[in-house]
Design a protein around this motif. Structure first.
Motif, PDB file in Angstrom:
ATOM      1  N   ARG A 193       0.850  -1.208   0.000  1.00  0.00           N
ATOM      2  CA  ARG A 193       0.000   0.000   0.000  1.00  0.00           C
ATOM      3  C   ARG A 193       0.881   1.253   0.000  1.00  0.00           C
ATOM      4  O   ARG A 193       0.625   2.201  -0.734  1.00  0.00           O
ATOM      5  N   ARG A 194       1.935   1.200   0.817  1.00  0.00           N
ATOM      6  CA  ARG A 194       2.852   2.350   0.867  1.00  0.00           C
ATOM      7  C   ARG A 194       3.594   2.546  -0.445  1.00  0.00           C
ATOM      8  O   ARG A 194       3.957   3.657  -0.808  1.00  0.00           O
ATOM      9  N   ARG A 195       3.844   1.442  -1.180  1.00  0.00           N
ATOM     10  CA  ARG A 195       4.680   1.518  -2.374  1.00  0.00           C
ATOM     11  C   ARG A 195       3.869   1.590  -3.681  1.00  0.00           C
ATOM     12  O   ARG A 195       4.470   1.538  -4.767  1.00  0.00           O
ATOM     13  N   ILE A 196       2.543   1.686  -3.604  1.00  0.00           N
ATOM     14  CA  ILE A 196       1.707   1.614  -4.812  1.00  0.00           C
ATOM     15  C   ILE A 196       2.155   2.620  -5.886  1.00  0.00           C
ATOM     16  O   ILE A 196       2.202   2.305  -7.067  1.00  0.00           O
ATOM     17  N   ASP A 197       2.496   3.840  -5.454  1.00  0.00           N
ATOM     18  CA  ASP A 197       2.835   4.861  -6.445  1.00  0.00           C
ATOM     19  C   ASP A 197       4.173   4.584  -7.132  1.00  0.00           C
ATOM     20  O   ASP A 197       4.505   5.235  -8.125  1.00  0.00           O
ATOM     21  N   ASP A 198       4.957   3.638  -6.614  1.00  0.00           N
ATOM     22  CA  ASP A 198       6.248   3.308  -7.237  1.00  0.00           C
ATOM     23  C   ASP A 198       6.125   2.233  -8.318  1.00  0.00           C
ATOM     24  O   ASP A 198       7.116   1.883  -8.957  1.00  0.00           O
ATOM     25  N   VAL A 199       4.902   1.672  -8.468  1.00  0.00           N
ATOM     26  CA  VAL A 199       4.756   0.593  -9.459  1.00  0.00           C
ATOM     27  C   VAL A 199       4.658   1.217 -10.857  1.00  0.00           C
ATOM     28  O   VAL A 199       3.746   2.006 -11.120  1.00  0.00           O
ATOM     29  N   PRO A 200       5.598   0.899 -11.759  1.00  0.00           N
ATOM     30  CA  PRO A 200       5.631   1.596 -13.046  1.00  0.00           C
ATOM     31  C   PRO A 200       4.455   1.266 -13.969  1.00  0.00           C
ATOM     32  O   PRO A 200       4.043   2.088 -14.764  1.00  0.00           O
ATOM     33  N   VAL A 201       3.902   0.045 -13.845  1.00  0.00           N
ATOM     34  CA  VAL A 201       2.807  -0.326 -14.748  1.00  0.00           C
ATOM     35  C   VAL A 201       1.493   0.270 -14.244  1.00  0.00           C
ATOM     36  O   VAL A 201       1.326   0.504 -13.039  1.00  0.00           O
ATOM     37  N   GLU A 202       0.581   0.541 -15.183  1.00  0.00           N
ATOM     38  CA  GLU A 202      -0.717   1.125 -14.800  1.00  0.00           C
ATOM     39  C   GLU A 202      -1.558   0.083 -14.069  1.00  0.00           C
ATOM     40  O   GLU A 202      -1.846  -0.987 -14.633  1.00  0.00           O
ATOM     41  N   LEU A 203      -1.945   0.379 -12.827  1.00  0.00           N
ATOM     42  CA  LEU A 203      -2.748  -0.581 -12.052  1.00  0.00           C
ATOM     43  C   LEU A 203      -4.238  -0.332 -12.332  1.00  0.00           C
ATOM     44  O   LEU A 203      -4.605   0.771 -12.776  1.00  0.00           O
ATOM     45  N   PRO A 204      -5.097  -1.337 -12.086  1.00  0.00           N
ATOM     46  CA  PRO A 204      -6.523  -1.179 -12.415  1.00  0.00           C
ATOM     47  C   PRO A 204      -7.111   0.098 -11.801  1.00  0.00           C
ATOM     48  O   PRO A 204      -7.129   0.241 -10.568  1.00  0.00           O
ATOM     49  N   GLU A 205      -7.585   1.007 -12.644  1.00  0.00           N
ATOM     50  CA  GLU A 205      -8.049   2.299 -12.105  1.00  0.00           C
ATOM     51  C   GLU A 205      -9.375   2.182 -11.356  1.00  0.00           C
ATOM     52  O   GLU A 205      -9.721   3.049 -10.562  1.00  0.00           O
ATOM     53  N   LEU A 206     -10.102   1.072 -11.604  1.00  0.00           N
ATOM     54  CA  LEU A 206     -11.360   0.877 -10.866  1.00  0.00           C
ATOM     55  C   LEU A 206     -11.113   0.411  -9.433  1.00  0.00           C
ATOM     56  O   LEU A 206     -12.043   0.336  -8.632  1.00  0.00           O
ATOM     57  N   PHE A 207      -9.869   0.082  -9.112  1.00  0.00           N
ATOM     58  CA  PHE A 207      -9.551  -0.419  -7.770  1.00  0.00           C
ATOM     59  C   PHE A 207      -9.171   0.736  -6.840  1.00  0.00           C
ATOM     60  O   PHE A 207      -8.518   1.693  -7.256  1.00  0.00           O
ATOM     61  N   THR A 208      -9.538   0.591  -5.562  1.00  0.00           N
ATOM     62  CA  THR A 208      -9.052   1.529  -4.536  1.00  0.00           C
ATOM     63  C   THR A 208      -7.574   1.220  -4.252  1.00  0.00           C
ATOM     64  O   THR A 208      -7.053   0.201  -4.724  1.00  0.00           O
ATOM     65  N   ARG A 209      -6.955   2.059  -3.446  1.00  0.00           N
ATOM     66  CA  ARG A 209      -5.547   1.834  -3.102  1.00  0.00           C
ATOM     67  C   ARG A 209      -5.363   0.469  -2.395  1.00  0.00           C
ATOM     68  O   ARG A 209      -4.454  -0.285  -2.709  1.00  0.00           O
ATOM     69  N   ASP A 210      -6.268   0.155  -1.465  1.00  0.00           N
ATOM     70  CA  ASP A 210      -6.199  -1.148  -0.787  1.00  0.00           C
ATOM     71  C   ASP A 210      -6.324  -2.288  -1.795  1.00  0.00           C
ATOM     72  O   ASP A 210      -5.598  -3.276  -1.741  1.00  0.00           O
ATOM     73  N   GLU A 211      -7.284  -2.120  -2.713  1.00  0.00           N
ATOM     74  CA  GLU A 211      -7.522  -3.199  -3.674  1.00  0.00           C
ATOM     75  C   GLU A 211      -6.336  -3.395  -4.617  1.00  0.00           C
ATOM     76  O   GLU A 211      -6.026  -4.521  -5.016  1.00  0.00           O
ATOM     77  N   LYS A 212      -5.673  -2.285  -4.944  1.00  0.00           N
ATOM     78  CA  LYS A 212      -4.479  -2.414  -5.802  1.00  0.00           C
ATOM     79  C   LYS A 212      -3.410  -3.238  -5.082  1.00  0.00           C
ATOM     80  O   LYS A 212      -2.761  -4.105  -5.669  1.00  0.00           O
ATOM     81  N   ALA A 213      -3.227  -2.934  -3.788  1.00  0.00           N
ATOM     82  CA  ALA A 213      -2.228  -3.680  -3.008  1.00  0.00           C
ATOM     83  C   ALA A 213      -2.616  -5.163  -2.939  1.00  0.00           C
ATOM     84  O   ALA A 213      -1.783  -6.041  -3.124  1.00  0.00           O
ATOM     85  N   TRP A 214      -3.893  -5.442  -2.697  1.00  0.00           N
ATOM     86  CA  TRP A 214      -4.342  -6.849  -2.598  1.00  0.00           C
ATOM     87  C   TRP A 214      -4.190  -7.569  -3.936  1.00  0.00           C
ATOM     88  O   TRP A 214      -3.841  -8.747  -3.981  1.00  0.00           O
ATOM     89  N   TYR A 215      -4.500  -6.845  -5.017  1.00  0.00           N
ATOM     90  CA  TYR A 215      -4.374  -7.480  -6.341  1.00  0.00           C
ATOM     91  C   TYR A 215      -2.924  -7.887  -6.597  1.00  0.00           C
ATOM     92  O   TYR A 215      -2.635  -9.017  -7.008  1.00  0.00           O
ATOM     93  N   LEU A 216      -1.969  -6.951  -6.309  1.00  0.00           N
ATOM     94  CA  LEU A 216      -0.546  -7.280  -6.514  1.00  0.00           C
ATOM     95  C   LEU A 216      -0.133  -8.435  -5.616  1.00  0.00           C
ATOM     96  O   LEU A 216       0.562  -9.366  -6.033  1.00  0.00           O
TER      97      LEU A 216
END
Ligand code: HEM
Length: 438
Positions: A193-216
């Protein structure tokens, strides 16, 4: 260097078999009988393919009690694990992101895997003989590989530790050799969650920040690390126990075709998925009968991959000399028409690189049982090829210990498995999620 033939396993085997049978009965009791097994008397191997590929057999989570169990084991955030997302825009975005992360040219993934394997193997003590559990040896390698694919930078040690602890906790609970520890898993979620903004690839925009972390966490730091470690454990254990195969791999290290045949045979004989389930969204007419909408289909990989081969119980890489995988009952990465594995291109290439790196350094020997679920994590001796020491006694000791551990482990699995099945039914994570109107 390979282990001697396994002899009959005597009283320990009888006890273990009884405990396994009891465990299955208790699981069925607590979990409820659910689902239509395929293949079966009703549906042969051809029907297996037809059913799996049917557009009406794509449901993943909603409507199956079994999903509560998988969500429990894969938490946190199972609702955004790619495997469990239902079809729709959120699934499409997750699948697209995974494809992007995994779209790596083959020479690049080969080199990355080789480099990470070399780094981890160099950490082993330099001894004539070291006993390891192959799954534990492999996990840090794949943690580094997948961290680097996701973050496009090399993996710091603390991140590697978090990833290994998470993946190990998931697979240990899935095999019921331990309970799940959500605090261990949550520590990785916090980090991601803390590092989400460092991921270079575009993460699913429909996901919240928590959901992006869980997906990864779900796709790359759980599924990828667990599956690659398990696949490598099967491959290396099979090599350790088949002397002629190992000799040829060492004699002809540049023979890609032979190594590919060994990898195919490991994936055929020991499919990583026991059963993949799907929930039907419409009636399907197949083999003269109808599978009604809302049914749970249980695709049994081991049964399917054993059908259609001569002497399926034998580990025989040479069978692939005259067979083409696509013309056989071989689907290690699933069925293209129905949510196949997005890593099917990169996985075998990177397995090749890691296997070579291991075999370049060590001879392998093991005398443990080799089953599809490998709950013992693959005990194996890594031996300096120049050593003169006899392996007879260490292998005999390993075999005796494996039999003893089989009994205690079966009992542990019986108790912990029953508890987790009960706990998952009680929590109804999947059922509650969909009833909440999601
Ligand atoms: C040798 C290693 C691997 C094997 C044998 C394997 C096997 C499979 C199989 C059989 C399926 C389909 C299951 C079904 O139909 O329900 C699957 C799905 C999946 N695998 Fe793999 N896998 C491997 C490695 C990986 C890796 C490295 C990743 C990395 C991200 C990965 C991610 C996934 C995902 C996300 C799905 C779900 C696909 C979807 O529903 O869209 N797998 N895998």
């Amino acid at each position: 260097m390979a282990a001697p033939e396994r002899d009959s396993r005597g009283v320990e085997a009888v006890i273990t078999a009884k405990v396994v049978a009891l465990r299955e009965r208790i699981f069925a009791r607590v979990n409820g009988e659910e689902g239509i097994p395929v293949p079966s008397e009703r549906f042969d191997a051809a029907a297996f393919r037809e059913l799996y590929a049917s557009p009406a057999a794509h449901g993943r989570s909603e409507g199956a009690g079994l999903s509560d169990l998988f969500w429990y084991w894969l938490a946190p955030g199972p609702q955004v694990h790619q495997e469990h997302l239902e079809a729709g825009p959120r699934y499409d975005q997750a699948a697209r992101t995974s494809r992007h992360v995994l779209a790596v040219p083959k020479p690049q993934i080969e080199e990355l895997s080789r480099r990470c394997a070399a780094r981890v193997l160099d950490e082993l003590p330099r001894k004539e003989m070291t006993e390891v559990r192959l799954r534990d040896l492999m996990m840090p390698i794949w943690a580094e590989v997948y961290y680097e694919l996701v973050f496009q930078e090399s993996c710091p040690r603390h991140a590697r530790n978090l990833i290994v602890a998470n993946a190990d906790d998931v697979v240990t609970s899935l095999k019921a050799t331990g309970l799940r520890h959500m605090r261990t898993r949550d520590r990785l979620t916090d980090y991601l969650r803390r590092r989400i903004d460092d991921v270079p690839v575009e993460l699913p925009e429909l996901f919240t920040r928590d959901e992006k972390a869980w997906y990864l966490q779900g796709a790359f730091f759980n599924t990828a690390v667990v599956q690659m470690s398990e696949a490598m454990t099967h491959l290396l254990l099979a090599v350790a126990q088949h002397e002629k195969v190992q000799d040829r791999l060492v004699r002809e290290p540049a023979d890609d075709d032979y190594l590919d045949r060994v990898i195919n045979e490991a994936l055929r004989a020991f499919p990583l998925f026991g059963i993949a389930h799907r929930i039907t969204t419409e009636d399907i007419r197949v083999s003269g009968t109808t599978v009604h909408s809302g049914s749970v289909l249980l695709f049994n990989y081991a049964a399917y991959q054993n059908s259609g081969f001569e002497r399926p119980e034998q580990f025989d890489p040479d069978r692939w000399e005259h067979l083409s995988p696509k013309d056989t009952t071989f689907i290690p990465f699933g069925v293209t028409a129905n949510r196949a594995c997005p890593a099917r291109g990169v996985a075998p290439v990177s397995m090749r690189a890691v296997a070579r790196e291991v075999l370049r350094r060590f001879a392998l020997a093991s005398s443990v049982s080799h089953t599809r679920s490998i709950p013992h994590r693959g005990p194996c001796l890594l031996v300096d090829r120049k050593t003169e020491t006899s392996l007879r006694e260490p292998l005999a000791r390993m075999r005796r210990r494996d039999r003893r551990e089989d009994i205690t482990r079966s009992l542990t699995q019986l108790v912990l498995g029953t508890y987790m099945v009960w706990d998952a039914r009680r929590r109804r994570m999947c059922g509650n999620y969909f009833e909440g109107g999601a």
